[in-house]
Design a protein around this motif. Structure first.
Motif, short mmCIF file in Angstrom:
data_model
loop_
_atom_site.label_atom_id
_atom_site.label_comp_id
_atom_site.label_asym_id
_atom_site.label_seq_id
_atom_site.Cartn_x
_atom_site.Cartn_y
_atom_site.Cartn_z
N ASP A 120 0.84 -1.19 0.00
CA ASP A 120 0.00 0.00 0.00
C ASP A 120 0.88 1.25 0.00
OD1 ASP A 120 0.83 0.54 2.66
OD2 ASP A 120 -0.81 -0.65 3.46
N GLU A 121 0.22 2.42 -0.08
CA GLU A 121 0.94 3.68 -0.25
C GLU A 121 1.86 3.97 0.94
OE1 GLU A 121 2.23 6.57 -2.56
OE2 GLU A 121 0.58 5.26 -3.17
N ARG A 152 4.52 -1.93 -8.17
CA ARG A 152 3.25 -1.32 -8.54
C ARG A 152 3.42 -0.32 -9.69
NH1 ARG A 152 0.04 0.75 -3.36
NH2 ARG A 152 -1.16 1.67 -5.04
N ASN A 156 -0.23 14.12 -6.67
CA ASN A 156 -1.58 13.91 -6.15
C ASN A 156 -2.63 14.42 -7.13
OD1 ASN A 156 -3.74 13.32 -4.51
ND2 ASN A 156 -3.41 15.03 -3.10
N GLN A 161 -6.02 15.14 -8.57
CA GLN A 161 -7.28 15.19 -7.83
C GLN A 161 -8.50 15.07 -8.72
OE1 GLN A 161 -7.30 18.56 -5.17
NE2 GLN A 161 -5.45 17.92 -4.14
N THR A 201 -9.85 13.63 -12.33
CA THR A 201 -9.47 12.75 -13.43
C THR A 201 -10.71 12.36 -14.24
OG1 THR A 201 -9.66 10.86 -11.91
CG2 THR A 201 -7.46 11.78 -12.25
N ASN A 246 -13.19 9.98 -15.93
CA ASN A 246 -13.58 8.59 -15.68
C ASN A 246 -14.20 7.97 -16.93
OD1 ASN A 246 -16.20 9.58 -15.86
ND2 ASN A 246 -16.68 9.35 -13.70
N ASP A 248 -11.24 12.63 -7.41
CA ASP A 248 -10.78 11.33 -6.93
C ASP A 248 -9.29 11.42 -6.61
OD1 ASP A 248 -10.71 8.64 -6.28
OD2 ASP A 248 -10.52 7.96 -8.35
N PRO A 249 -8.94 12.12 -5.51
CA PRO A 249 -7.52 12.32 -5.21
C PRO A 249 -6.82 11.01 -4.90
CG PRO A 249 -8.91 13.02 -3.37
CD PRO A 249 -9.83 12.72 -4.50
N LYS A 250 -5.65 10.83 -5.53
CA LYS A 250 -4.86 9.62 -5.32
C LYS A 250 -3.40 10.00 -5.15
CE LYS A 250 -7.91 6.41 -7.78
NZ LYS A 250 -8.06 5.47 -8.92
N HIS A 278 0.46 9.77 -4.68
CA HIS A 278 1.47 8.77 -5.00
C HIS A 278 2.84 9.31 -4.57
CE1 HIS A 278 -1.37 6.44 -7.35
NE2 HIS A 278 -1.69 7.54 -8.03
#
Length: 525
Positions: free
Chosen positions: A17-18, A71, A146, A148, A150, A152, A160-162, A164
Motif C-alpha cells: 500500500d501507499e 506497482r 496527487n 485530484q 481525473t 472517468n 478522486d484524489p490519489k 502517489h
C-alpha cells in the motif's frame, strides 16, 4: 557498511500500500544521504576526463525516470555500478539534439553539421561526446504526486484524489563533462574548441527549458527562461496555509500545484463552451496526454520565501513564466491565469481566503502584481467575455454536454455554464494579509471579508465539519471540495472586495446562498 540507493531498493520488501511505498522510498533516500564519498569521486572523475565542464544548479526538483519498480512506480534512473541517481549521457544528448535543431534554424547551421558534432546511427560518433553526469552531493528526496480531478469512464471529470509517493532529485548541483572524440581529434585545435563550445551552449539552453519528466509542471529546469516560441511573465505574491509534498511538516511552493489549479479552471471554461470530446482534445493539446506532449509549460522563479508556522502564513513572491508553442495557446493560458488569480487560490484551503478558523490557519490569498480588476461590473463582464473569446479563437464553440458538479458523494468538475454564478461583494475594511496577526485577529470581519462572513453565518451555508454540523451541499465536507469559491481582491486605490463563485446554483441550498448574497453584491456571471 553503508549501502547505496539501488542496493537499498533491491533488498526492500515489496510494498502493498501507499504507506509501505513511502517507507521504502524513505529508506532509499536515507541510503543516498550516505553517498557523499561516491559523489566526490565521480565528480573528480568527470573533471579529469572532460575537455569542457558545465556545472549547473537546478531551480527546483528533477525527475529523470529510468526503471519500473513495484506497482509500476517509475523510479529514478540509478547507475548500475555506483547505485546512485544520475543523468545518462543518452538523456543529455537527446536534450542537446532537440535544442541543436532549434538553434540550427536561427544560426544557419545545417543538420549535417549537427550530426557531425553529435553523431547519429548512420555516421557513428560525432566530434563531441557527452559523459554520464552525477550530482555533486546527495539530493534524493521523497516527492508526491496527487492528481485530484481525473476523467472517468463516463467522460466526466471526477474528484478522486490519489496521492502517489515518488523520488526526485531536489535542487541538485550537477557536473556535466564534454569530451572531444577521436573523430574530433582529426580537426585542428580551433575547430575542436569551437565544437565543444557550441555543444556546451546548446546544453545550457536545453537545461533552461528542462530535462526529464514533468518539465511542463516546473521540474528539471536550471533557470526560468523561456525556451518556447511564445511566453509572458508575471510577478505575484502568495500567502497560504501551505502547499505540501510528501513531507507534511514542510511547506514549499510547488509549481505543480499552480499548474493543477490552471488545469482545473481551464476545464471549467472549456466544458462550458464545448462538447466533452472537443474539450478533452483541447486540454490534451495544451497540458499533454498519453504519448502527447503539451503546448504549455510553467516556470516559477522565487525571489523571496518564508516558511511561516502554524500561526503565520507561508509567504513567497516571485515570477510566473507561461510559455507555449502557439500564440493563441499563450493567450488562453494568460486569461486562465488572470481569471484564476481573481477567483481562488491553490494549495490547501484554496477555495477560501486566508483566515483563522477553529484555532488554525486556513485558506490562501494571492494576486498578480500588475493585473487586478477593480470592483466594476462592466470591466468584469468585458474581461470574462475576453476569456471565453480567447478559447473560441482556438476552437469554435459547440454545444456543451450537460455537466453538473454532482453532490458530496459523487463530486464532479465545476463548469462555468448557466448553472454557475460569480458575484463581487465589497469589503471596504478588508486587511491585506501582510498586516494581519492571524492567531489574534484572523477571525475578525476585516480579515474574513463579507463573502466568507455570510458563508459562515449559518450552518445552512457552510461546509459540514467533523462534528457533522453544516451543509455539504454548499460548502462541502472533509475530503470533498466546496461548491463555493471565495477570493479576496485588493485593487490599488480602490475598494477591496471578494469574488464569490457558486457552481451548480440550480441546487436549492446553493441558490439560497446566492439569494442571500445578491442584495449586497453585483453579479458578473
Amino acid at each position: 557498511m553503508s549501502i547505496n540507493p539501488l542496493q537499498a531498493l533491491n533488498i526492500a520488501t515489496i510494498p502493498h500500500d501507499e504507506k509501505d511505498i513511502t517507507s521504502v522510498l524513505n529508506q532509499v533516500q536515507y541510503a543516498e544521504a550516505t553517498c557523499q564519498d561516491i559523489y566526490d569521486k565521480l565528480t573528480q572523475r568527470t573533471k579529469n576526463l572532460a575537455d569542457e565542464i558545465l556545472e549547473v544548479e537546478f531551480s527546483w526538483r528533477v525527475r529523470v525516470g529510468g526503471m519500473r519498480g513495484f506497482r509500476e512506480l517509475l523510479l529514478p534512473v540509478f547507475h548500475p555500478v555506483y547505485g546512485v541517481p544520475y543523468f545518462p549521457s543518452s538523456s543529455l544528448k537527446g536534450a542537446i539534439l532537440a535544442q541543436a535543431k532549434i538553434n540550427a534554424k536561427k544560426e544557419e547551421i545545417s543538420l549535417q553539421e549537427v550530426k557531425e558534432m553529435l553523431g547519429d546511427i548512420d555516421d557513428g560518433i560525432g566530434t563531441v561526446q557527452i559523459l554520464d553526469a552525477f550530482p555533486t552531493s546527495p539530493c534524493l528526496s521523497v516527492d508526491m504526486a496527487n492528481p485530484q480531478w481525473t476523467w472517468n469512464n463516463e467522460n466526466k471529470v471526477k474528484y478522486d484524489p490519489k496521492p502517489h509517493a515518488l523520488l526526485s532529485m531536489e535542487y541538485p548541483e550537477v557536473v556535466i563533462g564534454l569530451v572531444s572524440t577521436s573523430k574530433g581529434k582529426h580537426h585542428n585545435q580551433s575547430q575542436i574548441n569551437d565544437d565543444l563550445q557550441t555543444v556546451k551552449i546548446w546544453l545550457e539552453k536545453a537545461l533552461m527549458g528542462g530535462i526529464g519528466s514533468r518539465v511542463s509542471a516546473g521540474y528539471g529546469r536550471t533557470s526560468v527562461n523561456s525556451n518556447l516560441p511564445h511566453s509572458c511573465e508575471y510577478s505575484f505574491r502568495f500567502y497560504s496555509q501551505g502547499i505540501y509534498g510528501a513531507d507534511t511538516n514542510y511547506r514549499e511552493f510547488r509549481p505543480i500545484a499552480l499548474r493543477g489549479m490552471l488545469r482545473y479552471w481551464f476545464r471549467a471554461i472549456a466544458l462550458g463552451l464545448y462538447d466533452t470530446e472537443r474539450a478533452k482534445k483541447f486540454e490534451n493539446e495544451l497540458f499533454g496526454g498519453l504519448s502527447q506532449e503539451g503546448s504549455f509549460r510553467l516556470g516559477i522563479n522565487l525571489e523571496d520565501e518564508k516558511e511561516g508556522s502554524k500561526k503565520k502564513p507561508y509567504f513567497c513572491e516571485g515570477k510566473i513564466l507561461l510559455e507555449t508553442k502557439t500564440e493563441k495557446h499563450l493567450k488562453v493560458m494568460e486569461n486562465v491565469l488572470y481569471l484564476a488569480s481573481h477567483l481562488g487560490g491553490f494549495g490547501r484551503g484554496s477555495r477560501r481566503p486566508l483566515h483563522w478558523n477553529n484555532n488554525r490557519l486556513r485558506g490562501c490569498s494571492w494576486q498578480l502584481s500588475d493585473y487586478i480588476l477593480p470592483y466594476s461590473q462592466p470591466q468584469w463582464e468585458t474581461f470574462i467575455e475576453d476569456v471565453f473569446d480567447s478559447f473560441r479563437a482556438v476552437y469554435s464553440e459547440t454545444k456543451p454536454d450537460n455537466h453538473s458538479p454532482g453532490n458530496s458523494h459523487n463530486r464532479y468538475q465545476d463548469v462555468l455554464n448557466e448553472n454557475a454564478s460569480i458575484y463581487l461583494i465589497p469589503s471596504k475594511n478588508l486587511e491585506y494579509p501582510n498586516s494581519v496577526n492571524y492567531s489574534q485577529d484572523g477571525y475578525k470581519d476585516y480579515v474574513i471579508g463579507a463573502g466568507l462572513q455570510l458563508l459562515y453565518s449559518s450552518d445552512h451555508y457552510k461546509g459540514k465539519n467533523r462534528e457533522g454540523r453544516g451543509n455539504s451541499n454548499v460548502g462541502g465536507t472533509l475530503g470533498t471540495p466546496s461548491f463555493v469559491w471565495i477570493q479576496s481582491n485588493y485593487p490599488d486605490q480602490d475598494t477591496p472586495y471578494q469574488a464569490v463563485t457558486i457552481f451548480g446554483i440550480n441546487h436549492s441550498d446553493r441558490s439560497a446562498f446566492a439569494s442571500a448574497l445578491s442584495p449586497k453584491s453585483i453579479q458578473v456571471w
